[in-house]
Enzyme design. Structure first.
Site, PDB file in Angstrom:
ATOM      1  N   TYR A  10       2.683  10.078  -0.649  1.00 21.50           N
ATOM      2  CA  TYR A  10       3.805   9.573   0.142  1.00 21.50           C
ATOM      3  C   TYR A  10       5.137   9.864  -0.545  1.00 21.50           C
ATOM      4  CZ  TYR A  10       0.159   6.696   2.415  1.00 21.50           C
ATOM      5  OH  TYR A  10      -0.972   6.238   3.049  1.00 21.50           O
TER       6      TYR A  10
ATOM      7  N   ASP B 255       0.840  -1.195   0.000  1.00 18.08           N
ATOM      8  CA  ASP B 255       0.000   0.000   0.000  1.00 18.08           C
ATOM      9  C   ASP B 255       0.873   1.242   0.000  1.00 18.08           C
ATOM     10  OD1 ASP B 255      -2.973   1.120   0.916  1.00 18.08           O
ATOM     11  OD2 ASP B 255      -1.320   2.299   1.745  1.00 18.08           O
TER      12      ASP B 255
ATOM     13  N   LYS C 253      -2.998   5.699  -4.100  1.00 20.02           N
ATOM     14  CA  LYS C 253      -4.102   6.620  -3.802  1.00 20.02           C
ATOM     15  C   LYS C 253      -3.975   7.920  -4.588  1.00 20.02           C
ATOM     16  CE  LYS C 253      -3.833   4.821   0.899  1.00 20.02           C
ATOM     17  NZ  LYS C 253      -2.412   4.411   0.828  1.00 20.02           N
TER      18      LYS C 253
ATOM     19  N   HIS D 109      -7.863   9.524  -1.836  1.00 23.05           N
ATOM     20  CA  HIS D 109      -7.153   9.609  -0.559  1.00 23.05           C
ATOM     21  C   HIS D 109      -7.897  10.430   0.491  1.00 23.05           C
ATOM     22  CE1 HIS D 109      -2.769   9.508   1.121  1.00 23.05           C
ATOM     23  NE2 HIS D 109      -3.655   9.289   2.070  1.00 23.05           N
TER      24      HIS D 109
END
Length: 285
Positions: A48, A43, A73, A110
């Site tokens: 990120y 994931d 996401k 997200h």
């Protein structure tokens, strides 16, 4: 590995490996170690900033693509050059290219912010085109989740939300079950807040089973049919987090853990105006 069946028939491993807050320069090594330990569910997210490192680890592993379940996401789209739907598809392509993949197993919105209805319409098309085997959301409270379901063709397969012993989301999970949405936990260890790893109740249960508190928490979530994606950069912890299928918590132990629920986030509220403004001001892609 135990799996859950999503509302479109896709099988999703109930235990995966998350890379939130792992620095980009450490991510490839961490994911390579996770894959070597036996994880097949990964994931990540555009926000990120480590999708490329995840992709490099997947490529280096040599593991067949169909043995992996990969989630990323979509960040809030601001449509600076065109429609939100077009920009959503562009963001998807960017994530896919960074990951070095031809398709995703799961693509999530997200945040429940911005024009996520246009984002969802674009994601429905990506799903129909076979580019995303399943689509879902993250951080959606029940009211927004139900509204999205009631006004769209495809219901989210997954809602990834903060879920841990101090914020258990039992009512949210019941609503999701009624609507055919799989709950997935982020922050299963509450990032150690409220002294989770030394909690007397969890410690006593762990001692009774010859396990760690982390393993008890993961087992508790799995027995609740909650998909979970713990993070670690230490190979021994990665292996320990996978070693949770050889014991079971009793009904009494499950009920005792239920008493730890405070019913509130330990991080932030997505309905707080200041947080909404801060999240909406971030630019990704």
């Amino acid at each position: 590995m135990k799996s859950v069946t999503l509302n479109n028939g896709v099988e999703m491993p109930i235990l995966g490996f998350g890379v939130f807050q792992i620095p980009d320069e450490e991510t490839q090594a961490a994911v390579e170690a996770a894959l070597a330990a036996g994880y097949r569910h990964l994931d990540t997210a555009a926000s990120y900033l480590n999708e490329a490192a995840v992709g490099a680890a997947i490529k280096a592993s040599g593991i067949a693509r169909d043995e992996l379940f990969i989630t990323t996401k979509l960040w809030i789209q601001h449509a600076p050059t065109g429609s939100v739907q077009d920009d959503t598809k562009r963001a998807f392509d960017n994530s896919l290219n960074r990951l070095g993949l031809d398709y995703l197993d799961l693509y999530l919105i997200h945040q429940p912010l911005g024009d996520y209805y246009s984002e969802w319409r674009a994601m429905q098309e990506l799903h129909k085109d076979g580019l995303a085997r399943a689509i879902g959301v993250s951080n959606f409270h029940p009211d927004r989740l139900v509204d999205l379901i009631d006004h769209n063709e495809i219901a989210p397969a997954v809602n990834q939300i903060e879920t841990h012993p101090f914020h258990q989301r039992a009512a949210d999970q019941a609503l999701m079950r009624e609507r055919g949405v799989q709950i997935e936990s982020w922050g299963p260890f509450a990032e150690g807040r409220n002294e989770l790893f030394t909690n007397p109740l969890l410690s006593a249960i762990a001692e009774a089973h010859g396990k760690s508190v982390a393993q008890v928490v993961l087992r508790w979530l799995i027995q609740r049919e909650v998909v979970v994606i713990p993070k670690s950069v230490r190979p021994e912890r990665m292996a320990q987090n996978l070693d949770v299928f050889d014991f079971a918590l009793t009904g009494e132990q499950m009920n005792l853990i239920a008493t730890l629920d405070n019913g509130a986030s330990l991080f932030f509220d997505h309905r707080d105006p200041a947080m909404v403004s801060w999240l909406g001001g971030r630019r990704i892609n």
